[in-house]
Design a protein around this motif. Structure first.
Motif, PDB file in Angstrom:
ATOM      1  N   GLU A  63      -2.394   7.256   9.109  1.00  0.00           N
ATOM      2  CA  GLU A  63      -2.149   7.650   7.567  1.00  0.00           C
ATOM      3  C   GLU A  63      -0.709   6.900   7.315  1.00  0.00           C
ATOM      4  OE1 GLU A  63      -1.366  11.855   6.781  1.00  0.00           O
ATOM      5  OE2 GLU A  63      -1.330  11.553   4.751  1.00  0.00           O
ATOM      6  N   LEU A  64       0.292   7.238   8.295  1.00  0.00           N
ATOM      7  CA  LEU A  64       1.509   6.519   7.784  1.00  0.00           C
ATOM      8  C   LEU A  64       1.575   5.017   8.070  1.00  0.00           C
ATOM      9  CD1 LEU A  64       4.077   8.842   9.622  1.00  0.00           C
ATOM     10  CD2 LEU A  64       3.154   9.043   7.407  1.00  0.00           C
ATOM     11  N   ALA A  65       0.860   4.475   8.894  1.00  0.00           N
ATOM     12  CA  ALA A  65       0.713   2.947   8.545  1.00  0.00           C
ATOM     13  C   ALA A  65       0.251   2.788   7.257  1.00  0.00           C
ATOM     14  CB  ALA A  65      -0.447   2.631   9.891  1.00  0.00           C
ATOM     15  N   GLY A  66      -0.797   3.237   6.857  1.00  0.00           N
ATOM     16  CA  GLY A  66      -1.455   3.069   5.440  1.00  0.00           C
ATOM     17  C   GLY A  66      -0.409   3.173   4.260  1.00  0.00           C
ATOM     18  N   THR A  67       0.355   4.136   4.760  1.00  0.00           N
ATOM     19  CA  THR A  67       1.368   4.664   3.703  1.00  0.00           C
ATOM     20  C   THR A  67       2.384   3.593   3.378  1.00  0.00           C
ATOM     21  OG1 THR A  67       0.779   7.131   3.993  1.00  0.00           O
ATOM     22  CG2 THR A  67       3.203   6.345   3.056  1.00  0.00           C
ATOM     23  N   VAL A  68       2.850   3.178   4.854  1.00  0.00           N
ATOM     24  CA  VAL A  68       3.937   2.089   4.689  1.00  0.00           C
ATOM     25  C   VAL A  68       3.302   0.755   4.149  1.00  0.00           C
ATOM     26  CG1 VAL A  68       5.423   0.716   6.330  1.00  0.00           C
ATOM     27  CG2 VAL A  68       5.085   3.149   6.555  1.00  0.00           C
ATOM     28  N   ALA A  69       2.196   0.618   4.328  1.00  0.00           N
ATOM     29  CA  ALA A  69       1.563  -0.833   3.898  1.00  0.00           C
ATOM     30  C   ALA A  69       1.351  -0.800   2.384  1.00  0.00           C
ATOM     31  CB  ALA A  69       0.264  -0.915   4.524  1.00  0.00           C
ATOM     32  N   ASP A  70       1.050   0.509   1.847  1.00  0.00           N
ATOM     33  CA  ASP A  70       1.231   0.769   0.450  1.00  0.00           C
ATOM     34  C   ASP A  70       2.398   0.449  -0.395  1.00  0.00           C
ATOM     35  OD1 ASP A  70      -1.488   1.244   0.274  1.00  0.00           O
ATOM     36  OD2 ASP A  70      -1.356   3.424   0.306  1.00  0.00           O
ATOM     37  N   LEU A  71       3.619   1.037   0.304  1.00  0.00           N
ATOM     38  CA  LEU A  71       4.792   0.861  -0.139  1.00  0.00           C
ATOM     39  C   LEU A  71       5.420  -0.679  -0.159  1.00  0.00           C
ATOM     40  CD1 LEU A  71       6.271   4.077   1.613  1.00  0.00           C
ATOM     41  CD2 LEU A  71       6.181   3.909  -0.961  1.00  0.00           C
ATOM     42  N   LEU A 101       2.021   5.530  18.893  1.00  0.00           N
ATOM     43  CA  LEU A 101       1.118   5.054  17.785  1.00  0.00           C
ATOM     44  C   LEU A 101      -0.311   5.768  18.163  1.00  0.00           C
ATOM     45  CD1 LEU A 101       0.664   3.667  15.150  1.00  0.00           C
ATOM     46  CD2 LEU A 101      -0.195   1.638  16.619  1.00  0.00           C
ATOM     47  N   ALA A 102      -1.149   6.294  17.146  1.00  0.00           N
ATOM     48  CA  ALA A 102      -2.549   6.915  17.588  1.00  0.00           C
ATOM     49  C   ALA A 102      -3.402   5.494  17.825  1.00  0.00           C
ATOM     50  CB  ALA A 102      -2.960   7.799  16.397  1.00  0.00           C
ATOM     51  N   PRO A 103      -4.216   5.932  18.538  1.00  0.00           N
ATOM     52  CA  PRO A 103      -5.117   4.591  18.803  1.00  0.00           C
ATOM     53  C   PRO A 103      -6.031   4.278  17.697  1.00  0.00           C
ATOM     54  CG  PRO A 103      -5.419   6.317  20.545  1.00  0.00           C
ATOM     55  CD  PRO A 103      -4.508   6.987  19.684  1.00  0.00           C
ATOM     56  N   ASP A 104      -6.247   5.353  16.671  1.00  0.00           N
ATOM     57  CA  ASP A 104      -7.049   4.976  15.500  1.00  0.00           C
ATOM     58  C   ASP A 104      -6.455   4.386  14.396  1.00  0.00           C
ATOM     59  OD1 ASP A 104      -5.719   7.147  14.475  1.00  0.00           O
ATOM     60  OD2 ASP A 104      -7.310   8.363  13.940  1.00  0.00           O
ATOM     61  N   ALA A 105      -5.188   4.086  14.919  1.00  0.00           N
ATOM     62  CA  ALA A 105      -4.377   3.416  13.662  1.00  0.00           C
ATOM     63  C   ALA A 105      -4.290   1.812  13.947  1.00  0.00           C
ATOM     64  CB  ALA A 105      -2.770   3.726  13.881  1.00  0.00           C
ATOM     65  N   LEU A 106      -5.004   1.376  15.034  1.00  0.00           N
ATOM     66  CA  LEU A 106      -5.181  -0.051  15.282  1.00  0.00           C
ATOM     67  C   LEU A 106      -5.780  -0.858  13.952  1.00  0.00           C
ATOM     68  CD1 LEU A 106      -5.157  -2.593  17.085  1.00  0.00           C
ATOM     69  CD2 LEU A 106      -7.392  -1.718  17.979  1.00  0.00           C
ATOM     70  N   ARG A 107      -6.812  -0.196  13.345  1.00  0.00           N
ATOM     71  CA  ARG A 107      -7.332  -1.039  12.356  1.00  0.00           C
ATOM     72  C   ARG A 107      -6.384  -1.142  11.146  1.00  0.00           C
ATOM     73  NH1 ARG A 107     -13.408   0.365  10.038  1.00  0.00           N
ATOM     74  NH2 ARG A 107     -13.182  -1.304   8.460  1.00  0.00           N
ATOM     75  N   THR A 108      -6.033  -0.135  10.698  1.00  0.00           N
ATOM     76  CA  THR A 108      -5.041  -0.109   9.491  1.00  0.00           C
ATOM     77  C   THR A 108      -3.627  -0.994   9.754  1.00  0.00           C
ATOM     78  OG1 THR A 108      -5.607   2.307   9.429  1.00  0.00           O
ATOM     79  CG2 THR A 108      -3.650   1.579   8.022  1.00  0.00           C
ATOM     80  N   LEU A 109      -3.309  -0.772  11.081  1.00  0.00           N
ATOM     81  CA  LEU A 109      -2.220  -1.993  11.614  1.00  0.00           C
ATOM     82  C   LEU A 109      -2.508  -3.316  11.030  1.00  0.00           C
ATOM     83  CD1 LEU A 109       0.737  -1.194  12.439  1.00  0.00           C
ATOM     84  CD2 LEU A 109      -0.229  -1.926  14.763  1.00  0.00           C
ATOM     85  N   ARG A 110      -3.799  -3.629  11.644  1.00  0.00           N
ATOM     86  CA  ARG A 110      -4.107  -4.901  11.732  1.00  0.00           C
ATOM     87  C   ARG A 110      -4.633  -5.473  10.289  1.00  0.00           C
ATOM     88  NH1 ARG A 110      -8.279  -5.372  17.050  1.00  0.00           N
ATOM     89  NH2 ARG A 110      -9.570  -4.462  15.381  1.00  0.00           N
ATOM     90  N   GLU A 111      -5.208  -4.760   9.594  1.00  0.00           N
ATOM     91  CA  GLU A 111      -5.989  -5.074   8.384  1.00  0.00           C
ATOM     92  C   GLU A 111      -4.689  -5.024   7.066  1.00  0.00           C
ATOM     93  OE1 GLU A 111      -9.655  -3.196   7.857  1.00  0.00           O
ATOM     94  OE2 GLU A 111     -10.356  -4.348   9.612  1.00  0.00           O
ATOM     95  N   ARG A 112      -4.050  -3.987   7.326  1.00  0.00           N
ATOM     96  CA  ARG A 112      -2.948  -3.527   6.268  1.00  0.00           C
ATOM     97  C   ARG A 112      -1.663  -3.956   6.250  1.00  0.00           C
ATOM     98  NH1 ARG A 112      -3.804   0.630   3.127  1.00  0.00           N
ATOM     99  NH2 ARG A 112      -2.384  -0.554   1.739  1.00  0.00           N
ATOM    100  N   LEU A 113      -1.154  -4.090   7.422  1.00  0.00           N
ATOM    101  CA  LEU A 113       0.293  -4.373   7.904  1.00  0.00           C
ATOM    102  C   LEU A 113       0.419  -5.468   8.161  1.00  0.00           C
ATOM    103  CD1 LEU A 113       2.388  -2.121   7.349  1.00  0.00           C
ATOM    104  CD2 LEU A 113       2.932  -1.812   9.653  1.00  0.00           C
ATOM    105  N   LEU A 114      -0.338  -6.092   9.029  1.00  0.00           N
ATOM    106  CA  LEU A 114      -0.175  -7.586   9.568  1.00  0.00           C
ATOM    107  C   LEU A 114      -0.045  -8.619   8.573  1.00  0.00           C
ATOM    108  CD1 LEU A 114       0.053  -6.263  12.296  1.00  0.00           C
ATOM    109  CD2 LEU A 114      -1.815  -8.082  13.083  1.00  0.00           C
ATOM    110  N   PRO A 115      -1.154  -8.431   7.560  1.00  0.00           N
ATOM    111  CA  PRO A 115      -0.800  -9.420   6.512  1.00  0.00           C
ATOM    112  C   PRO A 115       0.414  -9.539   5.550  1.00  0.00           C
ATOM    113  CG  PRO A 115      -3.154  -8.218   6.430  1.00  0.00           C
ATOM    114  CD  PRO A 115      -2.084  -7.466   7.285  1.00  0.00           C
ATOM    115  N   ARG A 116       1.130  -8.544   5.751  1.00  0.00           N
ATOM    116  CA  ARG A 116       2.405  -8.506   4.939  1.00  0.00           C
ATOM    117  C   ARG A 116       3.542  -8.721   5.694  1.00  0.00           C
ATOM    118  NH1 ARG A 116       6.425  -9.085   2.901  1.00  0.00           N
ATOM    119  NH2 ARG A 116       7.410  -8.098   0.995  1.00  0.00           N
ATOM    120  N   ALA A 117       3.089  -8.994   6.945  1.00  0.00           N
ATOM    121  CA  ALA A 117       4.408  -9.503   8.110  1.00  0.00           C
ATOM    122  C   ALA A 117       4.999 -10.913   7.793  1.00  0.00           C
ATOM    123  CB  ALA A 117       4.067  -9.354   9.293  1.00  0.00           C
ATOM    124  N   THR A 118       6.219 -11.058   7.686  1.00  0.00           N
ATOM    125  CA  THR A 118       6.829 -12.473   7.530  1.00  0.00           C
ATOM    126  C   THR A 118       6.819 -12.883   8.808  1.00  0.00           C
ATOM    127  OG1 THR A 118       8.292 -11.498   5.697  1.00  0.00           O
ATOM    128  CG2 THR A 118       8.934 -13.667   6.866  1.00  0.00           C
TER     129      THR A 118
END
Ligand SMILES: Nc1ncnc2c1ncn2[C@@H]1O[C@H](COP(=O)(O)OP(=O)(O)OP(=O)(O)O)[C@@H](O)[C@H]1O
Ligand SMILES: Cc1ncc(COP(=O)(O)O)c(N)n1
Length: 273
Positions: free
Chosen positions: A94-102, A127-144
């Motif tokens: 949930e927090l990984a998704g929230t940060v990706a939105d922000l 990090l909760a194991p079920d955050a892997l997908r959110t991290l990969r799909e939502r956060l990684l694309p925004r990483a410089t």
């Protein structure tokens, strides 16, 4: 009372750490703020989780409500502004998704360094194991710049990294998720050198330092990622930012000191001692 007249003040680069609190002061947002201050930047923090930890391990962890993360982020960005962001411990899907939105709301102009923190030096989960997908799909694309250690690279890609060829393979797999640059940190590889691979897919930059025998390495990854963010906030190109950050963290590891009975912290302030 109004301020006395004078020349306009120079404003330091503004760096925002979105990370967990490490009450022991070596890693997480405390380590990030010390790094920013040591490098002459203005550090700010969005707390994602409170941890109770020390040199012996993580004894407890409490994620904040998403609303608290959103409110902190907006308080900073709506008024003070940011020149670079670093993300660390995100605790939950949930927090990984929230940060990706922000971060999406910030637009593309602000560089983002994503340290995909999964476990602490002691192996405690951050990090909760079920955050892997959110991290990969939502956060990684925004990483410089994405800065995984070998375990995190393996966890994100399924590539088991045991040497420099594996680092190349993992970096290529990570680039497919959309970060502009990947820095695979070889700090956990056996051997005399601590070698990190930076690539954007068009070439390789290797950053090598002699491995320091010091066991007091709590906070290495956080310090490195924040130091990169500081240099990006100053407008440096990514390879130059990583080179400068590598020199800083190598000195901080060499000067790491024994606090507590376990793994002590790196010395964030080594350059001024
Ligand atoms: N003993 C050492 N001597 C010199 N450099 C090191 C040593 N250990 C790690 N490094 C370097 O420190 C930086 C951080 O790498 P590391 O692999 O420790 O990250 P990390 O595991 O994510 O850190 P953390 O566990 O604090 O999150 C890298 O540049 C790595 O090469
Ligand atoms: C809040 C927080 N963020 C990151 C780390 C990783 O640092 P290390 O691997 O050195 O324990 C940590 N221990 N705590």
């Amino acid at each position: 009372m109004s301020n006395p007249p004078g020349p306009p003040r120079a404003v330091p680069p503004r760096v925002l750490s979105v990370a967990g609190s490490d009450c022991g002061g070596g890693a997480g947002l405390q380590g990030d703020l010390k790094t920013a201050a040591a490098l002459g930047a203005y550090g700010m923090s969005v707390v994602t989780a409170v941890t109770a930890q020390n040199s012996q391990g993580v004894h407890g962890s409490w994620p904040l409500p998403a609303e608290a993360v959103r409110a902190q982020f907006r308080a900073v960005t709506d008024d003070i502004g940011v020149d670079a962001v670093k993300t660390g411990m995100l605790a939950s899907a949930e927090l990984a998704g929230t940060v990706a939105d922000l971060l999406a709301g910030l637009g593309d102009r602000v560089p983002v360094v994503v340290d995909p923190v999964g476990v602490s030096k002691h192996g405690d989960p951050l990090l909760a194991p079920d955050a892997l997908r959110t991290l990969r799909e939502r956060l990684l694309p925004r990483a410089t710049v994405l800065t995984p250690n070998l375990d995190e690279a393996g966890w994100l890609t399924g590539v088991r990294v045991t040497g420099e060829d594996g680092m190349r393979e993992a970096a290529a797999a990570l680039l497919a998720y959309g970060p502009r640059w990947v820095l695979v940190k070889g700090g956990h590889l056996p051997g005399g050198a601590a070698a990190d691979l930076l690539t954007d897919g068009t070439g390789e930059h290797w950053f090598r330092a002699a491995r320091h025998p010091n066991r007091h390495t709590h906070g290495t990854g956080c310090a490195l990622a924040t130091a990169i963010a500081v240099q990006l906030a100053r407008g440096a190109a990514v390879p130059a930012a990583v080179g400068s950050a590598k020199r800083y963290v190598t000195g901080a590891i060499a000067a790491g000191f024994p606090l507590g009975g376990g793994i002590g912290p790196v010395d964030h302030g080594w350059r001024s001692r």
